[in-house]
Design a protein around this motif. Sequence first.
Motif, PDB file in Angstrom:
ATOM      1  N   ASN A 169       0.847  -1.182   0.000  1.00 20.21           N
ATOM      2  CA  ASN A 169       0.000   0.000   0.000  1.00 20.21           C
ATOM      3  C   ASN A 169       0.887   1.238   0.000  1.00 20.21           C
ATOM      4  OD1 ASN A 169      -2.426   1.590   0.278  1.00 20.21           O
ATOM      5  ND2 ASN A 169      -1.948   1.827   2.446  1.00 20.21           N
ATOM      6  N   ASP A 203       2.835   0.555   3.367  1.00 19.53           N
ATOM      7  CA  ASP A 203       2.723  -0.707   4.089  1.00 19.53           C
ATOM      8  C   ASP A 203       3.662  -1.695   3.413  1.00 19.53           C
ATOM      9  OD1 ASP A 203       0.767   0.353   5.725  1.00 19.53           O
ATOM     10  OD2 ASP A 203      -0.880  -0.409   4.490  1.00 19.53           O
ATOM     11  N   GLU A 257       5.291  -5.605   3.307  1.00 19.53           N
ATOM     12  CA  GLU A 257       5.060  -7.003   3.675  1.00 19.53           C
ATOM     13  C   GLU A 257       6.297  -7.543   4.393  1.00 19.53           C
ATOM     14  OE1 GLU A 257       4.713 -10.307   0.652  1.00 19.53           O
ATOM     15  OE2 GLU A 257       2.576  -9.954   1.088  1.00 19.53           O
ATOM     16  N   ALA A 298       6.524  -7.691  11.743  1.00 21.50           N
ATOM     17  CA  ALA A 298       5.210  -7.269  12.242  1.00 21.50           C
ATOM     18  C   ALA A 298       4.869  -7.970  13.556  1.00 21.50           C
ATOM     19  CB  ALA A 298       4.136  -7.543  11.197  1.00 21.50           C
ATOM     20  N   ASP A 308       2.993   1.879  12.304  1.00 19.01           N
ATOM     21  CA  ASP A 308       1.946   0.924  12.661  1.00 19.01           C
ATOM     22  C   ASP A 308       2.387  -0.461  12.207  1.00 19.01           C
ATOM     23  OD1 ASP A 308      -0.417   0.030  13.727  1.00 19.01           O
ATOM     24  OD2 ASP A 308      -1.734   1.041  12.282  1.00 19.01           O
ATOM     25  N   TYR A 309       1.660  -1.466  12.648  1.00 19.75           N
ATOM     26  CA  TYR A 309       1.960  -2.842  12.232  1.00 19.75           C
ATOM     27  C   TYR A 309       0.703  -3.675  12.377  1.00 19.75           C
ATOM     28  CZ  TYR A 309       2.802  -2.629  17.272  1.00 19.75           C
ATOM     29  OH  TYR A 309       2.696  -2.347  18.612  1.00 19.75           O
ATOM     30  N   ASP A 310       0.568  -4.662  11.508  1.00 18.40           N
ATOM     31  CA  ASP A 310      -0.611  -5.525  11.486  1.00 18.40           C
ATOM     32  C   ASP A 310      -0.134  -6.971  11.453  1.00 18.40           C
ATOM     33  OD1 ASP A 310      -2.847  -7.101  10.623  1.00 18.40           O
ATOM     34  OD2 ASP A 310      -3.824  -5.271   9.908  1.00 18.40           O
ATOM     35  N   ARG A 347      -2.112  -9.269   8.808  1.00 15.38           N
ATOM     36  CA  ARG A 347      -1.722  -9.097   7.407  1.00 15.38           C
ATOM     37  C   ARG A 347      -0.219  -9.246   7.211  1.00 15.38           C
ATOM     38  NH1 ARG A 347      -2.661  -4.154   4.865  1.00 15.38           N
ATOM     39  NH2 ARG A 347      -2.596  -3.045   6.847  1.00 15.38           N
ATOM     40  N   THR A 407       2.096  -6.945   7.888  1.00 12.42           N
ATOM     41  CA  THR A 407       2.650  -5.725   7.295  1.00 12.42           C
ATOM     42  C   THR A 407       3.128  -4.747   8.363  1.00 12.42           C
ATOM     43  OG1 THR A 407       0.448  -4.694   7.216  1.00 12.42           O
ATOM     44  CG2 THR A 407       1.194  -5.879   5.250  1.00 12.42           C
ATOM     45  N   THR A 435       3.922  -0.535   8.733  1.00 14.33           N
ATOM     46  CA  THR A 435       3.662   0.762   8.110  1.00 14.33           C
ATOM     47  C   THR A 435       4.763   1.745   8.460  1.00 14.33           C
ATOM     48  OG1 THR A 435       1.272   0.402   8.266  1.00 14.33           O
ATOM     49  CG2 THR A 435       2.019   2.660   7.880  1.00 14.33           C
TER      50      THR A 435
END
Length: 282
Positions: A6, A18, A20, A25, A51-53, A56, A58, A60
């Motif tokens: 992203n 974002d 991968e 993450a 940020d981090y997810d 997903r 990912t 950020t």
Amino acid sequence: MYKITNKKMLDSNTFLMDIEAPRIAKSCLPGQFVIVRSDEKSERIPLTICDYDTNRGTVTVVFQALGISTRKISTYEIDESFLDFVGPLGHPSDLLNEDLEVLRNKSIVFVADGIGAAHVYPQVKWLYDHGIDADVIVGCESKEHLLLEKEMRTISANSYIATNDGSYGYKGSAEELLKELIENERKNYDHIVAVAPMTMMKSICEFTKGFGIKTIVSLKQIMIDGIGLCGGCRVTVGGETKFTCIDGPEFDGHLVDFEEAIRRQAMYKKEEAHKCRVGLNL
């Protein structure tokens, strides 16, 4: 290779991406950073983890395209990849080491100027996720340069905006708004996290010291290699030599030798400006 999933332009020269990176993450904590290298001929760039997810996989990052390397990575598009994406590095926010009940009884404010919003966002979000609300002051030059407003308002009941030109919110700097809240609105803060230009953080610390308010600052802007090898991010804290990348990037602002840090930040300005002119054929 670390694929871009992203990409957003937040203002004229600030970008959000974002990336991968599932293993990173899963390990990220607020206050840490990553080192990015776009290809084999590129330099290492330390970037704040915004940020981090974990679902997903990912991470950020938000950065300004100012130097030759950040301008280069700003041209990368979705589905392109970075050669290296290393982290998480540095120590997480000291707030994570405190007892949650103690934190709930503290009055905390984050002061972020410009891209500093990306650094404080994960800390505010972590507090919110643990049932702790904090005030947030985000400052910028004008409304068009305001970063992460919607995201901040989602996780902070008291989110204040300051613009230097008065185009949105309070007219003045984030520092001036902080002073307004403390001196005139009688806000009794126990803990301040300030992420802003070096001179502003210095001024904020001089102000808060008189009130006895613990003030944490981020010195990430003087980092270079990110792992302590180059020595370019040396700073004196409490009379001791520290390396921002391995001992920080956050420190007690009342103990930082800001005059030294400001001089160190300016060390490579001429070289960077020359490299930009040559690299961009200006």
